[in-house]
Design a protein around this motif. Structure first.
Motif, mmCIF file in Angstrom:
data_model
loop_
_atom_site.group_PDB
_atom_site.id
_atom_site.type_symbol
_atom_site.label_atom_id
_atom_site.label_comp_id
_atom_site.label_asym_id
_atom_site.label_seq_id
_atom_site.Cartn_x
_atom_site.Cartn_y
_atom_site.Cartn_z
ATOM 1 N N ARG A 1 0.460 -1.424 -0.218
ATOM 2 C CA ARG A 1 -0.105 0.395 -0.023
ATOM 3 C C ARG A 1 0.657 0.972 0.234
ATOM 4 O O ARG A 1 0.438 2.190 -0.929
ATOM 5 C CB ARG A 1 -0.588 0.103 1.274
ATOM 6 C CG ARG A 1 -1.438 0.699 0.881
ATOM 7 C CD ARG A 1 -2.764 0.999 2.192
ATOM 8 N NE ARG A 1 -3.906 1.991 2.345
ATOM 9 C CZ ARG A 1 -5.071 2.355 2.654
ATOM 10 N NH1 ARG A 1 -5.247 0.521 3.622
ATOM 11 N NH2 ARG A 1 -5.495 2.966 3.127
ATOM 12 N N THR A 2 2.413 1.430 1.224
ATOM 13 C CA THR A 2 2.445 2.405 0.915
ATOM 14 C C THR A 2 3.810 2.422 -0.851
ATOM 15 O O THR A 2 3.558 3.964 -0.849
ATOM 16 C CB THR A 2 4.016 2.045 1.918
ATOM 17 O OG1 THR A 2 3.694 1.964 3.107
ATOM 18 C CG2 THR A 2 5.178 3.260 2.258
ATOM 19 N N ARG B 1 2.043 1.304 -3.379
ATOM 20 C CA ARG B 1 1.116 2.547 -4.597
ATOM 21 C C ARG B 1 0.555 3.747 -4.040
ATOM 22 O O ARG B 1 1.182 4.272 -5.094
ATOM 23 C CB ARG B 1 -0.543 1.617 -4.049
ATOM 24 C CG ARG B 1 -0.691 0.363 -5.081
ATOM 25 C CD ARG B 1 -1.841 0.185 -4.634
ATOM 26 N NE ARG B 1 -2.639 -0.568 -3.635
ATOM 27 C CZ ARG B 1 -2.023 -1.134 -2.759
ATOM 28 N NH1 ARG B 1 -1.810 -2.089 -3.293
ATOM 29 N NH2 ARG B 1 -2.906 -0.920 -1.826
ATOM 30 N N ARG B 2 0.711 4.060 -3.078
ATOM 31 C CA ARG B 2 0.860 5.539 -2.952
ATOM 32 C C ARG B 2 1.444 6.036 -3.190
ATOM 33 O O ARG B 2 2.069 7.243 -3.837
ATOM 34 C CB ARG B 2 0.440 6.031 -1.125
ATOM 35 C CG ARG B 2 -1.016 5.251 -0.846
ATOM 36 C CD ARG B 2 -1.135 6.063 0.820
ATOM 37 N NE ARG B 2 -2.623 5.393 1.125
ATOM 38 C CZ ARG B 2 -3.102 5.673 2.108
ATOM 39 N NH1 ARG B 2 -2.214 5.896 3.138
ATOM 40 N NH2 ARG B 2 -3.966 4.771 2.322
ATOM 41 N N ALA B 3 3.357 5.754 -2.915
ATOM 42 C CA ALA B 3 4.288 6.594 -4.025
ATOM 43 C C ALA B 3 4.146 6.722 -5.095
ATOM 44 O O ALA B 3 4.472 7.869 -5.522
ATOM 45 C CB ALA B 3 5.195 5.731 -3.174
ATOM 46 N N LEU C 1 1.514 6.793 -7.249
ATOM 47 C CA LEU C 1 0.491 7.898 -7.896
ATOM 48 C C LEU C 1 0.970 9.224 -7.428
ATOM 49 O O LEU C 1 0.923 9.478 -8.225
ATOM 50 C CB LEU C 1 -0.792 7.195 -7.035
ATOM 51 C CG LEU C 1 -1.250 5.729 -7.152
ATOM 52 C CD1 LEU C 1 -2.617 5.639 -6.636
ATOM 53 C CD2 LEU C 1 -1.778 6.016 -8.667
ATOM 54 N N ARG C 2 2.240 9.041 -6.659
ATOM 55 C CA ARG C 2 2.331 10.601 -5.994
ATOM 56 C C ARG C 2 3.503 10.845 -7.087
ATOM 57 O O ARG C 2 3.217 11.511 -7.638
ATOM 58 C CB ARG C 2 3.122 10.934 -4.939
ATOM 59 C CG ARG C 2 1.772 11.126 -3.571
ATOM 60 C CD ARG C 2 2.721 11.193 -2.361
ATOM 61 N NE ARG C 2 3.845 10.419 -1.849
ATOM 62 C CZ ARG C 2 3.196 9.496 -0.894
ATOM 63 N NH1 ARG C 2 2.405 9.338 -0.423
ATOM 64 N NH2 ARG C 2 4.461 8.998 -0.648
ATOM 65 N N CYS D 1 10.120 5.736 -7.384
ATOM 66 C CA CYS D 1 9.429 5.136 -5.996
ATOM 67 C C CYS D 1 10.235 4.365 -5.483
ATOM 68 O O CYS D 1 9.731 3.660 -4.094
ATOM 69 C CB CYS D 1 7.833 5.160 -5.937
ATOM 70 S SG CYS D 1 6.809 4.095 -6.953
#
Length: 115
Positions: free
Chosen positions: A9-10, A12-14, A16-17, A107
């Motif tokens: 999840r971390t 994935r968020r990185a 997307l950022r 990322c």
């Protein structure tokens, strides 16, 4: 009780950022390619006497190399424009793919450095 987010999840968020930040950099080129596709599609539609909706539909379906075949140009000039539409769509797809790969590699390296 607060739990730490999973590594996936971390990551994935990185991603997307990074993707969002990278898209901001290439936004003018992206919009330019989308505009070129719309203009070429409009020109093909005008020459083939299609509606504006059909023209834009043809432009993006053909440009993204999906090509359902429900609309097809019949004149030599519009066939040539359709080929240029395909090349523009390939450039658009390549740009988006390159941006996504760059964001993922950034990322991923940041994630590995933290681990």
């Amino acid at each position: 009780m607060h739990t730490e987010p999973s590594p996936a999840r971390t990551l994935r968020r990185a991603f997307l950022r990074e993707l969002w930040a990278s898209l901001h950099i290439v936004w003018p080129i992206l919009w330019g390619l989308l505009a070129i596709m719309a203009i070429i599609g409009g020109l093909v539609g005008w020459l083939e006497n299609w509606s504006l909706g059909d023209s834009l539909y043809f432009a993006y379906v053909s440009g993204l190399t999906i090509g359902y075949g429900d609309l097809s140009p019949t004149q030599p000039a519009t066939k040539l424009l359709a080929v240029s539409l395909g090349f523009t769509g390939i450039l658009l797809t390549a740009l988006l793919g390159a941006v996504a790969v760059q964001a993922l590699s950034r990322c991923k390296s940041d994630f590995a450095a933290r681990a």
